[in-house]
Design a protein around this motif. Structure first.
Motif, short mmCIF file in Angstrom:
data_model
loop_
_atom_site.label_atom_id
_atom_site.label_comp_id
_atom_site.label_asym_id
_atom_site.label_seq_id
_atom_site.Cartn_x
_atom_site.Cartn_y
_atom_site.Cartn_z
N GLN A 126 -21.04 10.78 21.54
CA GLN A 126 -20.69 12.28 22.12
C GLN A 126 -21.42 12.37 22.36
O GLN A 126 -21.72 13.80 23.56
CB GLN A 126 -19.35 12.95 21.54
CG GLN A 126 -17.82 12.57 21.37
CD GLN A 126 -17.30 13.22 20.42
OE1 GLN A 126 -16.89 14.75 20.71
NE2 GLN A 126 -17.15 13.06 19.36
N GLY A 127 -22.74 12.25 22.34
CA GLY A 127 -23.85 12.57 23.23
C GLY A 127 -24.79 13.44 22.43
O GLY A 127 -25.46 13.72 22.63
N VAL A 128 -24.56 13.51 20.95
CA VAL A 128 -24.91 14.28 19.80
C VAL A 128 -26.04 12.96 19.44
O VAL A 128 -25.83 12.47 19.01
CB VAL A 128 -24.12 14.82 18.69
CG1 VAL A 128 -24.91 15.47 18.01
CG2 VAL A 128 -23.02 15.55 19.56
N LEU A 129 -27.77 13.81 19.73
CA LEU A 129 -28.31 12.99 19.16
C LEU A 129 -29.11 13.10 17.90
O LEU A 129 -29.13 14.35 17.30
CB LEU A 129 -29.67 13.25 20.11
CG LEU A 129 -31.22 12.24 19.58
CD1 LEU A 129 -30.79 11.13 19.97
CD2 LEU A 129 -32.24 13.12 20.38
N LEU A 130 -28.45 12.23 16.92
CA LEU A 130 -28.93 12.97 15.62
C LEU A 130 -30.39 11.85 14.71
O LEU A 130 -30.29 10.59 14.64
CB LEU A 130 -27.50 12.14 15.05
CG LEU A 130 -26.15 12.38 15.51
CD1 LEU A 130 -25.30 11.23 14.57
CD2 LEU A 130 -26.46 13.83 13.72
N LEU A 131 -31.24 12.60 15.42
CA LEU A 131 -32.65 12.33 14.99
C LEU A 131 -33.26 12.67 13.80
O LEU A 131 -32.87 14.28 13.61
CB LEU A 131 -33.44 12.85 16.71
CG LEU A 131 -34.55 12.64 16.51
CD1 LEU A 131 -34.96 10.76 16.52
CD2 LEU A 131 -35.30 13.09 17.56
N ASN A 132 -33.81 12.04 13.21
CA ASN A 132 -34.26 12.76 12.49
C ASN A 132 -36.26 12.47 12.27
O ASN A 132 -36.65 12.38 13.49
CB ASN A 132 -34.80 11.54 11.08
CG ASN A 132 -33.93 11.57 10.35
OD1 ASN A 132 -32.98 13.00 9.91
ND2 ASN A 132 -32.83 11.02 9.71
N ALA A 133 -36.60 13.50 12.07
CA ALA A 133 -38.46 13.67 11.87
C ALA A 133 -39.53 12.53 12.16
O ALA A 133 -39.82 12.49 12.41
CB ALA A 133 -38.77 15.10 11.66
N SER A 134 -38.72 12.04 10.68
CA SER A 134 -39.06 10.92 10.70
C SER A 134 -38.50 10.83 10.45
O SER A 134 -37.15 10.27 9.51
CB SER A 134 -40.42 10.63 8.68
OG SER A 134 -40.22 9.96 8.02
N LEU A 135 -38.70 9.13 10.77
CA LEU A 135 -37.38 7.88 11.10
C LEU A 135 -37.29 7.34 10.07
O LEU A 135 -35.97 5.68 10.07
CB LEU A 135 -37.49 6.71 12.73
CG LEU A 135 -37.79 8.09 13.71
CD1 LEU A 135 -37.21 6.95 14.79
CD2 LEU A 135 -35.97 8.53 13.88
N THR A 136 -38.03 6.80 9.10
CA THR A 136 -38.28 5.72 7.31
C THR A 136 -38.48 6.31 6.22
O THR A 136 -39.72 7.26 6.85
CB THR A 136 -39.01 4.73 8.32
OG1 THR A 136 -40.63 4.42 8.16
CG2 THR A 136 -38.44 3.47 9.39
N THR A 137 -38.32 5.86 5.63
CA THR A 137 -39.18 6.30 4.03
C THR A 137 -38.71 4.53 3.62
O THR A 137 -38.55 4.14 3.71
CB THR A 137 -38.46 7.36 3.38
OG1 THR A 137 -39.45 7.65 2.81
CG2 THR A 137 -37.13 6.62 3.23
N ARG A 138 -39.88 4.78 2.33
CA ARG A 138 -39.39 3.71 1.34
C ARG A 138 -38.24 4.33 0.72
O ARG A 138 -37.85 5.35 -0.54
CB ARG A 138 -41.14 4.03 0.63
CG ARG A 138 -40.91 3.43 -0.34
CD ARG A 138 -42.46 3.14 -1.02
NE ARG A 138 -43.73 2.95 0.19
CZ ARG A 138 -44.58 3.80 -0.28
NH1 ARG A 138 -44.58 5.04 -0.78
NH2 ARG A 138 -45.54 4.15 1.18
N GLY A 139 -37.79 2.94 -0.07
CA GLY A 139 -36.75 3.54 -1.12
C GLY A 139 -36.79 3.99 -2.15
O GLY A 139 -38.54 3.90 -2.42
N GLY A 140 -36.49 4.92 -2.25
CA GLY A 140 -36.55 5.29 -3.96
C GLY A 140 -37.38 6.88 -3.47
O GLY A 140 -37.58 7.79 -4.52
N VAL A 141 -38.55 7.14 -2.19
CA VAL A 141 -39.17 8.55 -2.27
C VAL A 141 -38.79 8.96 -0.63
O VAL A 141 -38.93 8.70 0.04
CB VAL A 141 -40.35 7.27 -2.15
CG1 VAL A 141 -41.63 8.64 -2.00
CG2 VAL A 141 -40.66 6.58 -3.06
#
Length: 233
Positions: A126-141
């Motif tokens: 519906q046009g809701v941009l679900l954006l993270n400030a950081s697009l990745t991280t390390r598993g468990g961190v």
């Protein structure tokens, strides 16, 4: 015999959605630098192929609400990675983490609606941009790649914040609210405490973000978001 590759052991190559590169040309060079930085990483969450899922689901012209998260989930549930490229969201079959549980609880109180899972893809549609400030991280961190993505997401938020067509921004918590100076006055901003268990009782619960977003969309002459399904009485 099928030639389809296992998406976990043979993830598809990551690529930027063309519409976003056209809107913000500098993203391509930024991504080349990010890709080189992450090349040695063995356990990137979400997996390659999902890093830009939020941008893939909502093209620049289609965005009408921006919900800014901080960092992808770094864990798993029932052997399934929690992160799938949309802020706060989890794939089907994954139990909602605490912040998302609080979001769904507030949604029931605010607009009397619920979702059958923690997958927020219906919002993106519906046009809701679900954006993270950081697009990745390390598993468990948590926060492992935040500095790597800083310039990239700053460029996206600056573009959206200065876009002529008005938007509604949802900024929960201090980290998201640091982006407030990038947002021009003609946009609508909904802010409160973060839904994390550490802060939800200090201003998130009772903040009515869902009804406030829809009121802001109406003010801008835009259609409302259908957040979920009505709760059966």
């Amino acid at each position: 015999m099928s030639t389809m590759l296992d998406p976990v052991t043979h993830p598809r190559p990551e690529s930027l959605p063309p519409a976003w590169v056209e809107a913000i040309p500098e993203l391509q060079a930024l991504y080349h630098s990010i890709s080189a930085s992450l090349e040695p990483e063995q356990d990137v969450r979400p997996r390659r192929g999902l890093w830009f899922e939020a941008l893939r689901q909502v093209e620049p012209a289609a965005a009408r609400v921006v919900l800014l998260g901080q960092d992808p989930y770094h864990g798993e549930d029932h052997g399934i990675q929690q992160a799938h490229g949309l802020s706060f969201s989890v794939p089907e079959g994954v139990r909602p983490p605490p912040s998302l549980r609080n979001m769904l609880k507030e949604m029931q109180t605010d607009v009397g609606q619920t979702l059958s899972s923690g997958n927020l893809m219906p919002w993106a549609k519906q046009g809701v941009l679900l954006l993270n400030a950081s697009l990745t991280t390390r598993g468990g961190v948590a926060g492992a790649h935040s500095k790597i993505w800083q310039a990239f997401t700053h460029a996206v938020m600056r573009y959206l914040g200065q876009r002529e067509a008005p938007l509604v921004f949802i900024l929960w918590g201090n980290h998201a609210q640091q982006f407030r100076p990038l947002i021009a006055s003609w946009h609508q901003v909904i802010s409160s405490a973060h839904p994390s268990p550490l802060s939800a009782h200090r201003g998130f619960f009772g903040s009515q973000p869902y009804s406030r977003v829809n009121a802001a969309l109406r003010k801008l002459g835009l259609g409302e978001v259908q957040w979920g399904e009505p709760i059966a009485r």
